[in-house]
Design a protein around this motif. Structure first.
Motif, PDB file in Angstrom:
ATOM      1  N   SER A  48       0.991   4.096  -5.012  1.00  0.00           N
ATOM      2  CA  SER A  48      -0.160   3.298  -5.461  1.00  0.00           C
ATOM      3  C   SER A  48      -1.473   3.978  -5.079  1.00  0.00           C
ATOM      4  O   SER A  48      -2.416   4.065  -5.879  1.00  0.00           O
ATOM      5  CB  SER A  48      -0.097   1.897  -4.862  1.00  0.00           C
ATOM      6  OG  SER A  48       0.972   1.150  -5.399  1.00  0.00           O
ATOM      7  N   ARG A  49      -1.554   4.466  -3.858  1.00  0.00           N
ATOM      8  CA  ARG A  49      -2.787   5.097  -3.396  1.00  0.00           C
ATOM      9  C   ARG A  49      -3.106   6.350  -4.220  1.00  0.00           C
ATOM     10  O   ARG A  49      -4.260   6.592  -4.596  1.00  0.00           O
ATOM     11  CB  ARG A  49      -2.669   5.470  -1.916  1.00  0.00           C
ATOM     12  CG  ARG A  49      -2.646   4.272  -0.982  1.00  0.00           C
ATOM     13  CD  ARG A  49      -2.400   4.702   0.456  1.00  0.00           C
ATOM     14  NE  ARG A  49      -2.346   3.567   1.359  1.00  0.00           N
ATOM     15  CZ  ARG A  49      -3.414   3.019   1.954  1.00  0.00           C
ATOM     16  NH1 ARG A  49      -4.609   3.538   1.739  1.00  0.00           N
ATOM     17  NH2 ARG A  49      -3.272   1.978   2.743  1.00  0.00           N
ATOM     18  N   ALA A  50      -2.086   7.154  -4.488  1.00  0.00           N
ATOM     19  CA  ALA A  50      -2.300   8.388  -5.242  1.00  0.00           C
ATOM     20  C   ALA A  50      -2.756   8.092  -6.663  1.00  0.00           C
ATOM     21  O   ALA A  50      -3.646   8.760  -7.207  1.00  0.00           O
ATOM     22  CB  ALA A  50      -1.017   9.218  -5.244  1.00  0.00           C
ATOM     23  N   LEU A  51      -2.152   7.062  -7.303  1.00  0.00           N
ATOM     24  CA  LEU A  51      -2.563   6.716  -8.666  1.00  0.00           C
ATOM     25  C   LEU A  51      -4.012   6.228  -8.687  1.00  0.00           C
ATOM     26  O   LEU A  51      -4.802   6.613  -9.568  1.00  0.00           O
ATOM     27  CB  LEU A  51      -1.628   5.651  -9.231  1.00  0.00           C
ATOM     28  CG  LEU A  51      -1.913   5.240 -10.683  1.00  0.00           C
ATOM     29  CD1 LEU A  51      -0.613   4.960 -11.433  1.00  0.00           C
ATOM     30  CD2 LEU A  51      -2.815   4.001 -10.753  1.00  0.00           C
ATOM     31  N   VAL A  52      -4.360   5.388  -7.734  1.00  0.00           N
ATOM     32  CA  VAL A  52      -5.741   4.895  -7.674  1.00  0.00           C
ATOM     33  C   VAL A  52      -6.706   6.058  -7.439  1.00  0.00           C
ATOM     34  O   VAL A  52      -7.788   6.118  -8.051  1.00  0.00           O
ATOM     35  CB  VAL A  52      -5.881   3.830  -6.571  1.00  0.00           C
ATOM     36  CG1 VAL A  52      -7.355   3.455  -6.373  1.00  0.00           C
ATOM     37  CG2 VAL A  52      -5.072   2.581  -6.928  1.00  0.00           C
ATOM     38  N   ALA A  53      -6.340   7.005  -6.575  1.00  0.00           N
ATOM     39  CA  ALA A  53      -7.205   8.164  -6.324  1.00  0.00           C
ATOM     40  C   ALA A  53      -7.424   8.959  -7.603  1.00  0.00           C
ATOM     41  O   ALA A  53      -8.534   9.477  -7.861  1.00  0.00           O
ATOM     42  CB  ALA A  53      -6.598   9.050  -5.239  1.00  0.00           C
ATOM     43  N   HIS A  54      -6.382   9.086  -8.426  1.00  0.00           N
ATOM     44  CA  HIS A  54      -6.510   9.778  -9.706  1.00  0.00           C
ATOM     45  C   HIS A  54      -7.546   9.089 -10.594  1.00  0.00           C
ATOM     46  O   HIS A  54      -8.412   9.748 -11.195  1.00  0.00           O
ATOM     47  CB  HIS A  54      -5.147   9.809 -10.404  1.00  0.00           C
ATOM     48  CG  HIS A  54      -5.182  10.437 -11.770  1.00  0.00           C
ATOM     49  ND1 HIS A  54      -4.938  11.776 -11.990  1.00  0.00           N
ATOM     50  CD2 HIS A  54      -5.454   9.900 -13.008  1.00  0.00           C
ATOM     51  CE1 HIS A  54      -5.053  12.037 -13.282  1.00  0.00           C
ATOM     52  NE2 HIS A  54      -5.352  10.897 -13.927  1.00  0.00           N
ATOM     53  N   GLU A  55      -7.471   7.753 -10.671  1.00  0.00           N
ATOM     54  CA  GLU A  55      -8.415   7.018 -11.532  1.00  0.00           C
ATOM     55  C   GLU A  55      -9.846   7.105 -10.987  1.00  0.00           C
ATOM     56  O   GLU A  55     -10.808   7.207 -11.753  1.00  0.00           O
ATOM     57  CB  GLU A  55      -7.979   5.559 -11.668  1.00  0.00           C
ATOM     58  CG  GLU A  55      -6.601   5.366 -12.286  1.00  0.00           C
ATOM     59  CD  GLU A  55      -6.425   6.089 -13.606  1.00  0.00           C
ATOM     60  OE1 GLU A  55      -7.424   6.288 -14.333  1.00  0.00           O
ATOM     61  OE2 GLU A  55      -5.281   6.477 -13.915  1.00  0.00           O
ATOM     62  N   VAL A  56      -9.998   7.090  -9.664  1.00  0.00           N
ATOM     63  CA  VAL A  56     -11.331   7.264  -9.088  1.00  0.00           C
ATOM     64  C   VAL A  56     -11.838   8.675  -9.376  1.00  0.00           C
ATOM     65  O   VAL A  56     -13.043   8.892  -9.567  1.00  0.00           O
ATOM     66  CB  VAL A  56     -11.326   6.988  -7.567  1.00  0.00           C
ATOM     67  CG1 VAL A  56     -12.701   7.286  -6.951  1.00  0.00           C
ATOM     68  CG2 VAL A  56     -10.941   5.537  -7.294  1.00  0.00           C
ATOM     69  N   GLY A  57     -10.898   9.657  -9.453  1.00  0.00           N
ATOM     70  CA  GLY A  57     -11.293  11.014  -9.837  1.00  0.00           C
ATOM     71  C   GLY A  57     -11.936  11.058 -11.205  1.00  0.00           C
ATOM     72  O   GLY A  57     -12.884  11.824 -11.444  1.00  0.00           O
ATOM     73  N   PRO A  86       0.811  -1.221   0.000  1.00  0.00           N
ATOM     74  CA  PRO A  86       0.000   0.000   0.000  1.00  0.00           C
ATOM     75  C   PRO A  86       0.845   1.272   0.000  1.00  0.00           C
ATOM     76  O   PRO A  86       0.651   2.149   0.844  1.00  0.00           O
ATOM     77  CB  PRO A  86      -0.781  -0.126   1.292  1.00  0.00           C
ATOM     78  CG  PRO A  86       0.200  -0.789   2.239  1.00  0.00           C
ATOM     79  CD  PRO A  86       1.075  -1.671   1.387  1.00  0.00           C
ATOM     80  N   SER A  87       1.735   1.388  -0.917  1.00  0.00           N
ATOM     81  CA  SER A  87       2.587   2.578  -0.986  1.00  0.00           C
ATOM     82  C   SER A  87       1.763   3.819  -1.294  1.00  0.00           C
ATOM     83  O   SER A  87       0.662   3.737  -1.851  1.00  0.00           O
ATOM     84  CB  SER A  87       3.655   2.389  -2.065  1.00  0.00           C
ATOM     85  OG  SER A  87       3.061   2.386  -3.351  1.00  0.00           O
ATOM     86  N   GLU A  88       2.307   4.985  -0.965  1.00  0.00           N
ATOM     87  CA  GLU A  88       1.636   6.238  -1.255  1.00  0.00           C
ATOM     88  C   GLU A  88       1.496   6.446  -2.763  1.00  0.00           C
ATOM     89  O   GLU A  88       0.522   7.044  -3.226  1.00  0.00           O
ATOM     90  CB  GLU A  88       2.394   7.412  -0.630  1.00  0.00           C
ATOM     91  CG  GLU A  88       2.270   7.486   0.891  1.00  0.00           C
ATOM     92  CD  GLU A  88       0.816   7.586   1.330  1.00  0.00           C
ATOM     93  OE1 GLU A  88       0.051   8.380   0.733  1.00  0.00           O
ATOM     94  OE2 GLU A  88       0.416   6.848   2.255  1.00  0.00           O
ATOM     95  N   TYR A 122      -4.447  13.141  -1.379  1.00  0.00           N
ATOM     96  CA  TYR A 122      -3.381  12.276  -1.901  1.00  0.00           C
ATOM     97  C   TYR A 122      -2.432  13.144  -2.716  1.00  0.00           C
ATOM     98  O   TYR A 122      -2.707  13.507  -3.866  1.00  0.00           O
ATOM     99  CB  TYR A 122      -3.995  11.132  -2.718  1.00  0.00           C
ATOM    100  CG  TYR A 122      -4.825  10.245  -1.825  1.00  0.00           C
ATOM    101  CD1 TYR A 122      -4.214   9.286  -1.034  1.00  0.00           C
ATOM    102  CD2 TYR A 122      -6.208  10.441  -1.706  1.00  0.00           C
ATOM    103  CE1 TYR A 122      -4.964   8.507  -0.157  1.00  0.00           C
ATOM    104  CE2 TYR A 122      -6.952   9.670  -0.837  1.00  0.00           C
ATOM    105  CZ  TYR A 122      -6.327   8.710  -0.059  1.00  0.00           C
ATOM    106  OH  TYR A 122      -7.063   7.950   0.826  1.00  0.00           O
ATOM    107  N   LEU A 123      -1.297  13.459  -2.089  1.00  0.00           N
ATOM    108  CA  LEU A 123      -0.390  14.468  -2.639  1.00  0.00           C
ATOM    109  C   LEU A 123       0.836  13.880  -3.317  1.00  0.00           C
ATOM    110  O   LEU A 123       1.635  14.633  -3.893  1.00  0.00           O
ATOM    111  CB  LEU A 123       0.044  15.432  -1.526  1.00  0.00           C
ATOM    112  CG  LEU A 123      -1.109  16.078  -0.740  1.00  0.00           C
ATOM    113  CD1 LEU A 123      -0.553  16.999   0.341  1.00  0.00           C
ATOM    114  CD2 LEU A 123      -2.047  16.828  -1.675  1.00  0.00           C
TER     115      LEU A 123
END
Length: 380
Positions: A314-323, A310-312, A355-356
């Motif tokens: 990975s989380r940031a990229l997933v947040a972008h796609e959910v955006g 659960p790296s930052e 997610y920065l």
């Protein structure tokens, strides 16, 4: 003293007068009998015609009641034959099956009663002796018709009572299915979006028709069952597709994505490379979305996203796609006239969620303006 014989002409006149009187009396008597016969017939005919009208009305009502009972019974048979263990409460299903079985002999008996027809009156005869016979027949037919009216009405009440029991059991059965729909969907979250949308639509149709259990409710329930089966099939395919060493991490990624936009319908696909990224130290993501009611989206992710979870990053990229995906909830909230503007929105949305890490899109598309970040913060 001796009487002299009457003149011959005088005797003949006496006989003629007596004959005329006799004929007149007979005519008067016959006329009285004929009049009486007509009056008695007319009274009997009026009474019979009134009863015949009542009988036809009562029989028509019975036929309608039997038709409704038959329709509801068929609907119940269809539902109980279709009902799976996924949706319908077992006890409610058994109650409906019992009501269907109990209705079967009622349908048969009521159909037989409805098949009995009332007598019909013949054409009015002319002579008194014929009228007396016809009047007696009318009176007998009236008695028969009275009995039939009672039979029709009693049978109609029995049919209506059986229909009411069936409708109550049917409504309870399909209502138990609609009440389980939300949990069924939650239990099978990996089913593909189009199948979930179809399931929701069938559930809504069934909910609208469940208060009046009939063929319409039966059809809606069948659609709901078919949609549920399709959900199970597509879920199985999805689970098989993402199975393997990364399965646990993939589940965590998908759970995380759904947590960013609760209730948003999301599908996921995994591949070694997505959008040209995924090898070496890269990660790839791609989102597609469809507006509608409800809208839904599909997110493709490279295996490297799960490998680094659960790296930052990975989380940031997933947040972008959910955006991107959450656009279905905020249609018109941003300028989507170009791909760059679409990417700016997704990046802004990820930033608005906190997610920065530069994997949120800024490493590729740059930092979006603050006003877009503010607008994205309003889309949840």
């Amino acid at each position: 003293m001796t009487e002299s014989p009457a003149p011959p002409g005088s005797a003949r006149r006496t006989i003629v007068i007596r004959l005329a009187v006799t004929v007149a009396v007979i005519g008067i008597l016959f006329g009285a009998v004929q009049l009486t016969a007509n009056l008695l017939y007319d009274d009997a005919r009026r009474a019979f015609d009134s009863l015949a009208t009542d009988a036809e009305t009562s029989r028509s009502s019975l036929v309608e009641a039997v038709d409704e009972l038959h329709e509801v019974s068929k609907a119940g048979e269809s539902v109980t034959a279709t009902a799976s263990v996924w949706l319908m409460d077992a006890e409610a299903k058994q109650n409906l099956a019992t009501a269907v079985d109990d209705a079967a002999p009622v349908v048969e008996q009521m159909t037989s009663t409805a098949g009995e027809t009332a007598p019909t009156a013949a054409t009015k005869p002319g002579w008194a002796w014929e009228l007396f016979g016809a009047t007696a027949q009318l009176n007998a037919d009236s008695s028969t018709t009275v009995r039939l009216i009672d039979d029709y009405r009693s049978a109609g009440q029995d049919a209506a009572a059986a229909t009411s029991v069936l409708q109550e059991a049917g409504t309870a059965a399909v209502t138990s299915a609609t009440e389980s729909a939300e949990q069924f969907e939650a239990d099978h979250i990996s089913a593909r979006n189009p199948d979930i949308v179809a399931f929701r639509a069938a559930t809504q149709r069934l909910t609208r028709s469940s208060d009046d259990f009939s063929a319409e409710a039966s059809t809606a329930y069948l659609d709901m069952e078919q949609a549920a089966a399709a959900m199970l099939t597509s879920e199985h395919a999805e689970l098989m597709e993402k199975s393997g060493p990364l399965n646990s991490a993939r589940d965590e990624v998908e759970t995380f994505a759904r947590s960013l936009a609760p209730g948003l319908l999301l599908d996921f696909d995994w591949a070694p490379l997505v959008n040209g990224f995924g090898d070496a130290d890269s990660m790839g993501g791609y989102a597609s979305w469809w507006y509608g009611d409800p809208g839904y989206a599909n997110i493709e992710l490279s295996n490297s996203v799960a490998e680094r979870w659960p790296s930052e990053r990975s989380r940031a990229l997933v947040a972008h796609e959910v955006g991107h995906a959450i656009s279905v909830r905020c249609e018109g909230a941003y300028d989507d006239s170009s791909q760059d503007k679409v990417e700016d929105w997704a990046t802004a949305w990820a930033i608005s969620m906190g997610y920065l890490n530069r994997a949120n899109g800024t490493s590729t598309y740059g930092t979006p303006p603050q006003e877009l970040i503010d607008a994205a913060a309003a889309c949840r």
